[in-house]
Enzyme design. Structure first.
Site, PDB file in Angstrom:
ATOM      1  N   ASP A 172      -8.148   4.930  -3.487  1.00  0.00           N
ATOM      2  CA  ASP A 172      -6.733   3.748  -2.653  1.00  0.00           C
ATOM      3  C   ASP A 172      -6.860   2.463  -3.372  1.00  0.00           C
ATOM      4  O   ASP A 172      -7.473   1.675  -3.916  1.00  0.00           O
ATOM      5  CB  ASP A 172      -7.465   2.888  -0.999  1.00  0.00           C
ATOM      6  N   CYS A 223       0.481  -1.328   0.119  1.00  0.00           N
ATOM      7  CA  CYS A 223       0.599  -0.470  -0.080  1.00  0.00           C
ATOM      8  C   CYS A 223       1.078   1.403  -0.331  1.00  0.00           C
ATOM      9  O   CYS A 223       0.686   2.200  -0.959  1.00  0.00           O
ATOM     10  CB  CYS A 223      -0.576  -0.255   1.352  1.00  0.00           C
ATOM     11  N   HIS A 232      -2.316   0.846   7.395  1.00  0.00           N
ATOM     12  CA  HIS A 232      -3.005   0.731   5.899  1.00  0.00           C
ATOM     13  C   HIS A 232      -3.116   2.233   5.201  1.00  0.00           C
ATOM     14  O   HIS A 232      -3.580   3.527   5.543  1.00  0.00           O
ATOM     15  CB  HIS A 232      -4.272   0.521   5.882  1.00  0.00           C
TER      16      HIS A 232
END
Length: 283
Positions: free
Chosen positions: A136, A81, A119
């Protein structure tokens, strides 16, 4: 230009947005509007896989833009991520979007446990739009966003073939708690929870190192790879490979070991596997 300005320019991370756009196959007009944001986000999701090969090998990946370009753009690799969303944030800012980095607690698979905020996700301001969008491209799960969604509660968004919504949850704190949900197996499933407190690059440097090197982190000892295409979502966890089609049908199988894992990573996930990395040692 002052000497300080010149020094800042000389030391600023440099990268090539055109090479990034070529890597994800995006050829639209570079303008900061909702249409460009959606198409860029989906192109990135389809263009660059999710993988944790560096942490599996015992190292924390660099988040510097030149290193991300060398790895994800020119090196035939993917990332997790922090890498994906750092790269997308740089592209969006180059287009003229306003971007705020956020951190979320992953709820998916937590079984009620409270996880740390590890995250990375993005809040994107779009000129002319009534509110920001949640973007995202680094959530390694089948419920990940294919396209960004407006930051609006209790409204379903269809980023076909996926369905998402944002809801509020009560919690202790001065900021509203948002939860991203995905519609999976005929029910809404929580993916992660976040507030709108901005996080900065140094925050993610610390979080990145922790997630990559902590022996209790799953990313440091188990192979996780994901790839999304219009035809299917592929997920490899250790040796377990799952292919999910847009209609929800699935195929699953166990890979035999290092050699087959390496072949699948190259052929099916489009990942150039680093030499000397033992893919089956910690699975």
């Amino acid at each position: 230009m002052t000497s300080n300005d010149a020094t800042a320019q000389d030391t600023a991370p440099r990268w090539d947005p055109a090479a990034y756009l070529a890597r994800i196959g995006w050829t639209g007009e570079r303008r900061p509007d909702a249409s460009a944001l959606r198409s860029l986000h989906r192109a990135h999701m389809y263009g660059i896989p999710f993988e944790n090969l560096e942490p599996l090998g015992g190292a924390a990946p660099s988040l510097a833009l030149p290193d991300l370009e060398a790895k994800l753009v020119r090196g035939g690799r993917g990332g997790y991520c922090y890498e994906h969303n750092t790269l997308l944030a740089a592209a969006l800012e180059a287009f003229g979007f306003g971007v705020t980095r956020l951190a979320a607690r992953v709820v998916l698979g937590a079984d009620g446990a409270v996880r740390p905020r590890t995250h990375m996700l993005l809040l994107v301001d779009v000129p002319g739009e009534p509110g920001p969008y949640l973007a995202d491209v680094g959530f390694g799960a089948g419920g990940a966003l294919l396209e960004p969604v407006p930051l609006v509660a209790d409204t379903e968004f269809r980023d076909a073939p996926r369905r998402h919504r944002l809801v509020h949850r009560p919690h202790r704190g001065p900021l509203e708690l948002w939860v991203l949900q995905a519609y999976e197996d005929d029910a809404w499933a929580d993916q992660y929870a976040f507030t709108l407190e901005p996080y900065e690059a140094p925050d993610f440097e610390v979080i990145n190192w922790h997630i990559a090197t902590n022996p209790r982190s799953p990313f440091s000892h188990l192979l996780y790879v994901q790839r999304t295409t219009p035809e299917a979502h592929l997920a490899l966890s250790g040796r377990h490979l799952v292919e999910t089609r847009p209609d929800g049908s699935r195929k699953e199988r166990e890979l035999s070991g290092h050699d087959e894992i390496a072949r699948v990573l190259t052929a099916d996930f489009g990942i150039a596997v680093p030499e000397g990395l033992e893919l089956d040692a910690r699975t």
